[in-house]
Every structure is written in structure tokens, then in C-alpha cells.
Design a protein around this motif. Structure first.
Motif, PDB file in Angstrom:
ATOM      1  N   VAL A 254       0.858  -1.185   0.000  1.00  0.00           N
ATOM      2  CA  VAL A 254       0.000   0.000   0.000  1.00  0.00           C
ATOM      3  C   VAL A 254       0.898   1.240   0.000  1.00  0.00           C
ATOM      4  CG1 VAL A 254      -1.936  -1.141   1.146  1.00  0.00           C
ATOM      5  CG2 VAL A 254      -0.205  -0.009   2.515  1.00  0.00           C
ATOM      6  N   GLU A 255       0.284   2.395   0.003  1.00  0.00           N
ATOM      7  CA  GLU A 255       1.052   3.637   0.053  1.00  0.00           C
ATOM      8  C   GLU A 255       2.015   3.593   1.237  1.00  0.00           C
ATOM      9  OE1 GLU A 255       0.281   8.437   0.617  1.00  0.00           O
ATOM     10  OE2 GLU A 255      -1.411   7.081   0.534  1.00  0.00           O
ATOM     11  N   PRO A 256       3.265   3.991   1.020  1.00  0.00           N
ATOM     12  CA  PRO A 256       4.255   3.880   2.107  1.00  0.00           C
ATOM     13  C   PRO A 256       3.933   4.797   3.281  1.00  0.00           C
ATOM     14  CG  PRO A 256       5.179   5.071   0.243  1.00  0.00           C
ATOM     15  CD  PRO A 256       3.842   4.565  -0.186  1.00  0.00           C
ATOM     16  N   GLY A 257       4.220   4.299   4.460  1.00  0.00           N
ATOM     17  CA  GLY A 257       4.090   5.083   5.675  1.00  0.00           C
ATOM     18  C   GLY A 257       5.467   5.362   6.240  1.00  0.00           C
ATOM     19  N   VAL A 258       5.514   5.886   7.447  1.00  0.00           N
ATOM     20  CA  VAL A 258       6.777   6.223   8.091  1.00  0.00           C
ATOM     21  C   VAL A 258       6.798   5.592   9.479  1.00  0.00           C
ATOM     22  CG1 VAL A 258       8.270   8.107   8.865  1.00  0.00           C
ATOM     23  CG2 VAL A 258       6.807   8.428   6.868  1.00  0.00           C
ATOM     24  N   VAL A 259       7.951   5.059   9.855  1.00  0.00           N
ATOM     25  CA  VAL A 259       8.144   4.530  11.198  1.00  0.00           C
ATOM     26  C   VAL A 259       9.018   5.514  11.960  1.00  0.00           C
ATOM     27  CG1 VAL A 259       9.134   2.667  12.586  1.00  0.00           C
ATOM     28  CG2 VAL A 259       7.901   2.130  10.472  1.00  0.00           C
ATOM     29  N   VAL A 260       8.520   5.976  13.112  1.00  0.00           N
ATOM     30  CA  VAL A 260       9.314   6.793  14.034  1.00  0.00           C
ATOM     31  C   VAL A 260       9.687   5.861  15.172  1.00  0.00           C
ATOM     32  CG1 VAL A 260       9.327   8.787  15.566  1.00  0.00           C
ATOM     33  CG2 VAL A 260       8.081   8.891  13.395  1.00  0.00           C
ATOM     34  N   LEU A 261      10.983   5.759  15.430  1.00  0.00           N
ATOM     35  CA  LEU A 261      11.470   4.719  16.322  1.00  0.00           C
ATOM     36  C   LEU A 261      12.455   5.280  17.335  1.00  0.00           C
ATOM     37  CD1 LEU A 261      11.361   1.651  16.756  1.00  0.00           C
ATOM     38  CD2 LEU A 261      13.118   1.429  15.005  1.00  0.00           C
ATOM     39  N   SER A 262      12.249   4.924  18.576  1.00  0.00           N
ATOM     40  CA  SER A 262      13.161   5.325  19.636  1.00  0.00           C
ATOM     41  C   SER A 262      14.552   4.782  19.368  1.00  0.00           C
ATOM     42  CB  SER A 262      12.666   4.775  20.984  1.00  0.00           C
ATOM     43  OG  SER A 262      13.671   4.884  21.967  1.00  0.00           O
TER      44      SER A 262
ATOM     45  N   ALA B 275      13.704   4.024   9.235  1.00  0.00           N
ATOM     46  CA  ALA B 275      12.922   4.679  10.287  1.00  0.00           C
ATOM     47  C   ALA B 275      13.564   6.007  10.676  1.00  0.00           C
ATOM     48  CB  ALA B 275      12.834   3.772  11.509  1.00  0.00           C
ATOM     49  N   ILE B 276      12.739   6.919  11.143  1.00  0.00           N
ATOM     50  CA  ILE B 276      13.248   8.164  11.721  1.00  0.00           C
ATOM     51  C   ILE B 276      13.539   7.861  13.182  1.00  0.00           C
ATOM     52  CG2 ILE B 276      12.698  10.535  12.340  1.00  0.00           C
ATOM     53  CD1 ILE B 276      10.846  10.629   9.925  1.00  0.00           C
ATOM     54  N   ARG B 277      14.790   7.980  13.564  1.00  0.00           N
ATOM     55  CA  ARG B 277      15.193   7.672  14.945  1.00  0.00           C
ATOM     56  C   ARG B 277      15.089   8.926  15.802  1.00  0.00           C
ATOM     57  NH1 ARG B 277      19.406   5.061  12.175  1.00  0.00           N
ATOM     58  NH2 ARG B 277      19.097   2.822  12.115  1.00  0.00           N
ATOM     59  N   VAL B 278      14.567   8.731  17.005  1.00  0.00           N
ATOM     60  CA  VAL B 278      14.420   9.849  17.939  1.00  0.00           C
ATOM     61  C   VAL B 278      14.827   9.419  19.338  1.00  0.00           C
ATOM     62  CG1 VAL B 278      12.533  10.950  16.650  1.00  0.00           C
ATOM     63  CG2 VAL B 278      12.002   9.297  18.441  1.00  0.00           C
ATOM     64  N   ASN B 279      15.195  10.393  20.140  1.00  0.00           N
ATOM     65  CA  ASN B 279      15.391  10.184  21.569  1.00  0.00           C
ATOM     66  C   ASN B 279      14.061  10.546  22.218  1.00  0.00           C
ATOM     67  OD1 ASN B 279      15.873  10.464  24.317  1.00  0.00           O
ATOM     68  ND2 ASN B 279      17.909  11.330  24.030  1.00  0.00           N
ATOM     69  N   PRO B 280      13.328   9.569  22.767  1.00  0.00           N
ATOM     70  CA  PRO B 280      11.998   9.854  23.308  1.00  0.00           C
ATOM     71  C   PRO B 280      12.008  10.802  24.502  1.00  0.00           C
ATOM     72  CG  PRO B 280      12.666   7.634  23.858  1.00  0.00           C
ATOM     73  CD  PRO B 280      13.702   8.171  22.925  1.00  0.00           C
TER      74      PRO B 280
ATOM     75  N   ARG C  84       9.238   8.488   1.493  1.00  0.00           N
ATOM     76  CA  ARG C  84       8.609   7.433   2.290  1.00  0.00           C
ATOM     77  C   ARG C  84       8.828   6.065   1.644  1.00  0.00           C
ATOM     78  NH1 ARG C  84       3.043   8.295   2.243  1.00  0.00           N
ATOM     79  NH2 ARG C  84       3.262  10.073   0.870  1.00  0.00           N
ATOM     80  N   ASP C  85       8.715   6.012   0.321  1.00  0.00           N
ATOM     81  CA  ASP C  85       8.912   4.753  -0.390  1.00  0.00           C
ATOM     82  C   ASP C  85      10.363   4.282  -0.296  1.00  0.00           C
ATOM     83  OD1 ASP C  85       7.881   2.593  -2.013  1.00  0.00           O
ATOM     84  OD2 ASP C  85       9.073   3.449  -3.642  1.00  0.00           O
ATOM     85  N   ALA C  86      11.307   5.204  -0.414  1.00  0.00           N
ATOM     86  CA  ALA C  86      12.725   4.837  -0.301  1.00  0.00           C
ATOM     87  C   ALA C  86      13.031   4.287   1.085  1.00  0.00           C
ATOM     88  CB  ALA C  86      13.604   6.048  -0.607  1.00  0.00           C
ATOM     89  N   ARG C  87      12.461   4.913   2.108  1.00  0.00           N
ATOM     90  CA  ARG C  87      12.661   4.433   3.480  1.00  0.00           C
ATOM     91  C   ARG C  87      12.044   3.046   3.655  1.00  0.00           C
ATOM     92  NH1 ARG C  87      14.096   7.918   7.472  1.00  0.00           N
ATOM     93  NH2 ARG C  87      14.609  10.020   6.797  1.00  0.00           N
ATOM     94  N   ARG C  88      10.861   2.853   3.097  1.00  0.00           N
ATOM     95  CA  ARG C  88      10.203   1.545   3.205  1.00  0.00           C
ATOM     96  C   ARG C  88      11.028   0.469   2.514  1.00  0.00           C
ATOM     97  NH1 ARG C  88       4.456   0.570   0.487  1.00  0.00           N
ATOM     98  NH2 ARG C  88       5.639   1.294  -1.302  1.00  0.00           N
ATOM     99  N   GLN C  89      11.570   0.782   1.354  1.00  0.00           N
ATOM    100  CA  GLN C  89      12.374  -0.204   0.624  1.00  0.00           C
ATOM    101  C   GLN C  89      13.597  -0.640   1.426  1.00  0.00           C
ATOM    102  OE1 GLN C  89      11.433  -1.877  -2.013  1.00  0.00           O
ATOM    103  NE2 GLN C  89       9.553  -0.670  -1.936  1.00  0.00           N
ATOM    104  N   ARG C  90      14.258   0.306   2.101  1.00  0.00           N
ATOM    105  CA  ARG C  90      15.417  -0.048   2.932  1.00  0.00           C
ATOM    106  C   ARG C  90      15.002  -1.007   4.049  1.00  0.00           C
ATOM    107  NH1 ARG C  90      17.537   5.841   2.897  1.00  0.00           N
ATOM    108  NH2 ARG C  90      16.039   6.040   4.564  1.00  0.00           N
ATOM    109  N   ASP C  91      13.860  -0.704   4.671  1.00  0.00           N
ATOM    110  CA  ASP C  91      13.404  -1.538   5.777  1.00  0.00           C
ATOM    111  C   ASP C  91      12.863  -2.880   5.301  1.00  0.00           C
ATOM    112  OD1 ASP C  91      14.147   0.410   7.550  1.00  0.00           O
ATOM    113  OD2 ASP C  91      12.132   1.225   7.788  1.00  0.00           O
TER     114      ASP C  91
END
Length: 109
Positions: A49-57, A69-74, A95-102
Motif C-alpha cells: 500500500v502507500e508507504p508510511g513512516v516509522v518513528v522509532l526510539s 525509520a526516523i530515529r528519535v530520543n523519546p 517514504r517509499d525509499a525508506r520503506r524499501q530499505r526496511d
């Protein structure tokens, strides 16, 4: 030892995958955890489906393998807010490029 996977009685894997498929952004802001497979599920659920984004600690175990994923310090709330804003304004191509890497990691491992 072996990894033992247990389903929680409150929600099945199939139901979680449906939720991940509908989520434009999946946000995981753990400050300490063991192996959490939910970020991997979120990536896999949006494969067709349309790519989404993962925000990850940055403290999440999956942050080492989900390079899209976009990495963050929570603990840093401004950084987290900026990451959420970035999710909402990110182009579909990024978003699609990020999904492909993951997806490469999720499918092959």
C-alpha cells in the motif's frame, strides 16, 4: 535460547497488521525494552500500500536494523515533535525509499 513468540489475547497478529496498514505513521517511543517486533510488523504490513513512516526510539532494539525509520530520543520532546512533523510533510518518494530499505531487512531476515 530459542525465541518463543506468544500472541496476546487482546489483539491478534492479523488485527495488528490491519491497524499498521491503516497507519500513516507508526510511532514507537520506548525508553527501554527487549526485542519488540511491532516496528517490523508495521513495515511489513504496508508492503503493498502507500508507504508510511516509522518513528522509532533510538533505544528500541529494532532501531539498529530499520535504517529507513526516523530515529528519535523519546526523552527529547522537541526532537520527537519535529520527527512527527517531518512524517506528515515527507514526500511519497522519500517514504517509499525508506520503506524499501526496511523491507529488504524484514523480508530477508
Amino acid at each position: 535460547g530459542a525465541v518463543i513468540y506468544m500472541e496476546l489475547p487482546t489483539i491478534t497478529l492479523a488485527q495488528r497488521l490491519q491497524l499498521w496498514r491503516r497507519a500513516y505513521a507508526a510511532v514507537f517511543t520506548s525508553v527501554r525494552e527487549g526485542l519488540n517486533t511491532y516496528p517490523l510488523e508495521a513495515v511489513f504490513a504496508r508492503r503493498n500500500v502507500e508507504p508510511g513512516v516509522v518513528v522509532l526510539s533510538e533505544f528500541a532494539s529494532c532501531s539498529r536494523v530499520l535504517n529507513g525509520a526516523i530515529r528519535v530520543n523519546p526523552w527529547h520532546t522537541l526532537e520527537l515533535a519535529e520527527a512527527l512533523g517531518r512524517c506528515l510533510t515527507m514526500s511519497e518518494a522519500e517514504r517509499d525509499a525508506r520503506r524499501q530499505r526496511d523491507m529488504e531487512f524484514v523480508i530477508n531476515n
